[in-house]
Design an enzyme around this catalytic site. Structure first.
Site, PDB file in Angstrom:
ATOM      1  N   ASP A 187       0.850  -1.184   0.000  1.00  0.00           N
ATOM      2  CA  ASP A 187       0.000   0.000   0.000  1.00  0.00           C
ATOM      3  C   ASP A 187       0.890   1.240   0.000  1.00  0.00           C
ATOM      4  O   ASP A 187       1.386   1.672   1.036  1.00  0.00           O
ATOM      5  CB  ASP A 187      -0.929   0.006   1.211  1.00  0.00           C
ATOM      6  CG  ASP A 187      -1.949   1.138   1.151  1.00  0.00           C
ATOM      7  OD1 ASP A 187      -1.688   2.140   0.461  1.00  0.00           O
ATOM      8  OD2 ASP A 187      -3.003   1.017   1.795  1.00  0.00           O
ATOM      9  N   HIS A 192       0.307   7.814   4.119  1.00  0.00           N
ATOM     10  CA  HIS A 192       0.897   7.113   5.257  1.00  0.00           C
ATOM     11  C   HIS A 192       2.388   7.373   5.423  1.00  0.00           C
ATOM     12  O   HIS A 192       3.029   6.771   6.293  1.00  0.00           O
ATOM     13  CB  HIS A 192       0.649   5.611   5.110  1.00  0.00           C
ATOM     14  CG  HIS A 192      -0.790   5.274   4.873  1.00  0.00           C
ATOM     15  ND1 HIS A 192      -1.769   5.515   5.809  1.00  0.00           N
ATOM     16  CD2 HIS A 192      -1.432   4.750   3.797  1.00  0.00           C
ATOM     17  CE1 HIS A 192      -2.944   5.144   5.328  1.00  0.00           C
ATOM     18  NE2 HIS A 192      -2.764   4.677   4.108  1.00  0.00           N
ATOM     19  N   ILE A 207      -0.949   9.171   8.709  1.00  0.00           N
ATOM     20  CA  ILE A 207      -1.717   8.254   9.539  1.00  0.00           C
ATOM     21  C   ILE A 207      -1.319   6.811   9.225  1.00  0.00           C
ATOM     22  O   ILE A 207      -0.755   6.525   8.167  1.00  0.00           O
ATOM     23  CB  ILE A 207      -3.230   8.441   9.342  1.00  0.00           C
ATOM     24  CG1 ILE A 207      -3.645   8.099   7.897  1.00  0.00           C
ATOM     25  CG2 ILE A 207      -3.644   9.856   9.700  1.00  0.00           C
ATOM     26  CD1 ILE A 207      -5.148   8.130   7.658  1.00  0.00           C
ATOM     27  N   GLY A 210      -5.277   1.631   7.797  1.00  0.00           N
ATOM     28  CA  GLY A 210      -6.335   0.926   8.513  1.00  0.00           C
ATOM     29  C   GLY A 210      -6.117  -0.570   8.528  1.00  0.00           C
ATOM     30  O   GLY A 210      -6.393  -1.246   9.533  1.00  0.00           O
TER      31      GLY A 210
END
Length: 287
Positions: A187, A192, A207, A210
């Site tokens: 990802d 991120h 962040i 998830g």
């Protein structure tokens, strides 16, 4: 409307070959924070090739998440990726994932739900090898601004937590560099890693993925409830209720056999932000 629900659901499934080996498994586990302490026999099951087993949530990154990528480019889907959020994730295991394998993943848009101000795409990937089905993965993708055409709203099931104290509460620290390591599993979203991109998205810093939180939570359940036996996991689902930042701490509350045997309900919050919700409607079913 950029989403043609009927066209998307009727489109031919897309198939691709995927493969993985122990290095992919070890990298994924390390991205979840495995290996602390490094010589702990329980952690070596995640990090040492001679003892390796596969956490079932690896299904979300095998083949670099080809099901989600393919689904967002399916016929009938023409959307602004900036409006896309990963709303939820479900995996169903048909048998344990081997440490080394090759398989065919078949992906399609299983459903499109009209939530009024948004649409929800259910992107389904079914993965099988020469011995038969391995896993089925459903990603619920929330697309802001794409609802309102009068379509089916879809399910809105919520899991009410038991009205008692959790059976177990564990905390898992997120390393400051953890998102940088986890993204190597496929990802590459700069949200991120890149502070400038994160600021444009409305965050004061990058962040955590998830799906990294998703994997960390399943590892906590496997290690504390299932005796470290990944083969006992039958299915795992969650709804992404909020963000978490690298350097924070996850508080994972676990209710065993609730409301019936073979089920674990979980709530995940961010400790440093007054238990702000991170994962909700989270359920692990096991044998």
């Amino acid at each position: 409307m950029p989403i043609d629900a009927a066209k998307a659901v009727a489109a031919e499934p897309r198939s691709a070959e995927i493969a993985w080996d122990h290095k992919d498994i070890q990298l994924y586990h390390l991205g979840l924070g495995a290996g602390i302490p490094a010589t702990d026999p329980d952690e070596l099951r995640y990090t040492l090739e001679s003892r390796l087993h596969v956490l079932p949530s690896f299904a979300t990154v095998a083949g670099a998440g080809m099901g989600v990528v393919g689904g967002l480019s399916a016929p009938g889907i023409d959307i602004n990726l900036a409006a896309v959020l990963h709303g939820g994730q479900t995996i169903t295991l048909h048998r344990p994932i081997p440490v080394k394998g090759s398989a065919v993943t078949t992906s399609r848009v299983a459903a499109v739900h009209d939530k009024g101000k948004a649409a929800v795409l259910v992107l389904r990937s079914e993965v099988a090898d020469d011995d038969g089905p391995l896993w089925t993965s459903d990603a619920q993708i929330f697309v802001r601004g794409e609802g309102g055409w009068g379509g089916d709203r879809g399910p809105s099931e919520r899991l009410e937590l038991p009205g008692r104290e959790p059976d177990k509460t564990v905390e898992r620290a997120i390393r400051p560099d953890q998102a940088l390591l986890y993204r190597l599993s496929g990802d590459w979203n700069p949200l991120h890693a890149d502070p400038e991109f994160a600021e444009l998205a409305g965050f004061d810093r990058p962040i955590l993925h998830g799906l990294c939180t998703y994997g960390m939570t399943l590892k906590a359940v496997v290690d504390t409830v299932l005796g470290g036996d990944v083969a006992r996991v039958r299915s795992y689902r969650t709804r992404f209720a909020g963000i978490v930042f690298p350097g924070e701490t996850l508080r994972i509350r676990i209710w065993q056999d609730s409301p019936e045997p073979g089920r674990v309900q979980v709530s995940v919050t961010a400790v440093e932000r007054d238990d702000a919700p991170v994962l909700a409607d989270t359920l692990v079913e096991y044998s």
